[in-house]
Design an enzyme around this catalytic site. Structure first.
Site, short mmCIF file in Angstrom:
data_model
loop_
_atom_site.label_atom_id
_atom_site.label_comp_id
_atom_site.label_asym_id
_atom_site.label_seq_id
_atom_site.Cartn_x
_atom_site.Cartn_y
_atom_site.Cartn_z
N GLU A 158 45.23 -12.00 51.22
CA GLU A 158 44.61 -10.82 51.85
C GLU A 158 45.39 -10.24 53.03
O GLU A 158 44.85 -10.00 54.11
CB GLU A 158 43.18 -11.19 52.28
CG GLU A 158 42.33 -11.70 51.13
CD GLU A 158 40.97 -12.20 51.56
OE1 GLU A 158 40.57 -11.98 52.71
OE2 GLU A 158 40.30 -12.87 50.74
N GLU A 269 39.05 -15.70 41.88
CA GLU A 269 37.78 -15.94 42.60
C GLU A 269 36.63 -15.14 41.98
O GLU A 269 35.89 -14.46 42.66
CB GLU A 269 37.94 -15.56 44.08
CG GLU A 269 39.12 -16.23 44.75
CD GLU A 269 39.23 -15.88 46.21
OE1 GLU A 269 38.27 -15.32 46.78
OE2 GLU A 269 40.28 -16.16 46.82
O1 G3I Z 1 33.09 -26.48 58.19
C1 G3I Z 1 32.10 -25.81 59.01
C2 G3I Z 1 31.00 -26.78 59.41
O2 G3I Z 1 31.55 -27.81 60.23
C3 G3I Z 1 29.90 -26.02 60.15
O3 G3I Z 1 28.84 -26.91 60.45
C4 G3I Z 1 29.39 -24.87 59.28
C5 G3I Z 1 28.29 -24.08 59.94
O4 G3I Z 1 28.88 -23.21 60.89
O5 G3I Z 1 30.49 -23.98 58.99
C6 G3I Z 1 31.50 -24.65 58.23
O6 G3I Z 1 32.55 -23.74 57.98
C7 G3I Z 1 32.21 -22.76 57.00
C8 G3I Z 1 33.21 -22.87 55.86
O7 G3I Z 1 32.97 -21.84 54.88
C9 G3I Z 1 33.14 -24.22 55.16
O8 G3I Z 1 31.87 -24.39 54.59
C10 G3I Z 1 32.32 -21.38 57.65
O9 G3I Z 1 31.30 -21.24 58.60
C11 G3I Z 1 32.15 -20.30 56.59
O10 G3I Z 1 32.44 -19.03 57.14
C12 G3I Z 1 33.18 -20.54 55.46
O11 G3I Z 1 32.94 -19.55 54.46
C13 G3I Z 1 33.97 -19.52 53.46
C14 G3I Z 1 34.71 -18.17 53.58
O12 G3I Z 1 35.71 -18.09 52.55
C15 G3I Z 1 35.39 -18.05 54.92
O13 G3I Z 1 35.85 -16.71 55.04
C16 G3I Z 1 33.32 -19.60 52.09
O14 G3I Z 1 32.71 -20.88 51.91
C17 G3I Z 1 34.36 -19.36 51.01
O15 G3I Z 1 33.73 -19.27 49.72
C18 G3I Z 1 35.11 -18.06 51.26
O16 G3I Z 1 36.11 -17.94 50.29
C19 G3I Z 1 36.98 -16.80 50.45
C20 G3I Z 1 38.33 -17.17 49.90
O17 G3I Z 1 38.82 -18.33 50.56
C21 G3I Z 1 39.30 -16.01 50.03
N1 G3I Z 1 38.77 -14.83 49.34
C22 G3I Z 1 37.43 -14.43 49.81
C23 G3I Z 1 36.44 -15.58 49.63
C24 G3I Z 1 35.06 -15.16 50.06
O18 G3I Z 1 35.04 -14.85 51.43
#
Ligand code: G3I
Length: 362
Positions: A158, A269
């Protein structure tokens, strides 16, 4: 024995034999249905690879795996000299144990990044050279750790802007400090670390005409400079409105265009959400409207439309990965109803439309 009885006996024997064979023949999964077309992948979290019901579903349906979060820079390398390999190792070991190839996601992204790299050890803003040294070390360390099981990498994720006008590159911290040169450098370092891995540029809305053209222009320029890029990852985050209207045409055009500059295109994805908002992901709340039969039918049609186009381009599309195993895992929230398996891991009508395409009328 007269011929009627003889035929009846033969028919009965054939029926018994068929039932016996069918009784032993396991139901085919998505990966089996798409043999000869492309691999079918899934993005996993730690629950997916530890719960027996979910691991059984993964092994039945998929032959490629992506770690949803655990291999991202900020997750695996949260601080200078601080590495957190445990979760990524569990995904890699699951793949090694079950002989499933692993997509590396990702080596450089503006989100979930090693933002500590932008501060030098003495606390002052890091220079481009200092960031490059840290990022090169990150890429070499991660790529070398998993090179036995990872067959391709989302090297840069991205990096393009969503704007149809102005600078085609995303104005990220990395871009501000290094210009778009960092993209080339990441691919060079990844190739040096693992010359056999296929290296992808990955982005969303990669079928939208302006972004498609920007990605095409960037990748062509990289190719012209001899940068080791092998493919384009089209993330494939769609919605049921776009999916039942002009998604197929735009995806078809984008694949045709990209195939002029790369030999490998992967849908990295895939999910198709029930809401109609583009960009903003409507995370359905508990009191959101129920998923109607109309939405379910639109989801089925959207997936059928998408996979018809993907099968058409099987010579250049080599992997199609769903982003999450079931609606229960989806980053979009269960109420967006985005995947082939519902929140109870049950296949939807959309699953059968994707898997049993050979049974559908031509
Ligand atoms: O690991 C922390 C945890 O310690 C904490 O307790 C929890 C609550 O705040 O957050 C956890 O981190 C989260 C992480 O996922 C792991 O679960 C983040 O807040 C959360 O924002 C993150 O979201 C991920 C997102 O990317 C981040 O932008 C999604 O799961 C994931 O599906 C998403 O995937 C992305 C691809 O990598 C790139 N393309 C877009 C796609 C969707 O956004």
């Amino acid at each position: 024995m007269n011929s009627t009885i003889k035929i009846a006996c033969i028919a009965f024997a054939a029926l018994v034999c068929t039932n016996t064979v069918n009784a032993k023949k396991p139901e085919q999964g998505l990966k089996d249905a798409y043999k000869g077309y492309f691999s079918i992948g899934v993005a996993v979290n730690q629950r997916n690879i530890s719960d027996p019901q979910q691991t059984a579903l993964i092994l039945k349906e998929f032959n490629s795996i992506t770690s949803e979060n655990d291999m991202k820079p900020g997750e695996i390398h949260p601080g200078r000299g601080v590495w957190n390999f445990e979760k990524a190792d569990k995904v890699a070991n699951f793949c090694r144990e079950h002989h499933i190839k692993l997509r590396g996601h990702n080596l450089c992204w503006h989100s979930q990044f090693c933002n500590w790299m932008f501060t030098s050890p003495d606390g002052t803003p890091a220079t481009k050279e200092q960031v490059y040294a840290e990022l090169k070390d990150h890429i070499f360390t991660v790529v070398n750790r998993y090179k036995d099981i990872v067959y391709c990498w989302d090297v840069v994720n991205e990096a393009m802007s969503d704007s149809p006008t102005g600078n085609p590159f995303r104005d990220s911290r990395m871009y501000k400090l290094c210009g778009h040169d960092f993209i080339d450098s990441c691919f060079v370092w990844a190739h040096q670390a693992d010359p056999k891995a296929l290296l992808f540029y990955n982005d969303y809305n990669a079928s939208q005409t302006h972004k498609r053209d920007h990605i095409y222009d960037m990748v062509k320029a990289m190719k012209d400079k001899g940068i080791p890029i092998d493919g384009i990852g089209m993330q494939g985050h769609y919605n049921v409105v776009y999916g039942t209207q002009n998604m197929a045409e735009q995806v078809d055009s984008a694949i045709t265009m990209y195939s002029k500059v790369v030999k490998h295109i992967q849908f990295t994805e895939v999910d198709i959400r029930a809401n109609e908002q583009m960009g903003g992901q409507l995370m359905f709340s508990r009191d959101a409207a129920p998923i109607t039969d109309e939405i379910k039918a639109k989801l089925t049609q959207s997936y059928a439309n998408l996979f018809q186009v993907l099968r058409k381009h099987k010579k250049v599309v080599d992997v199609v990965t769903f982003w999450n195993l079931s609606d229960k895992d989806s980053w979009l929230g269960t109420r967006n109803y985005p995947l082939l398996f519902d929140e109870n891991l049950q296949p939807k009508a959309a699953y059968y439309a994707v898997r049993d395409f050979k049974k559908l009328k031509k």
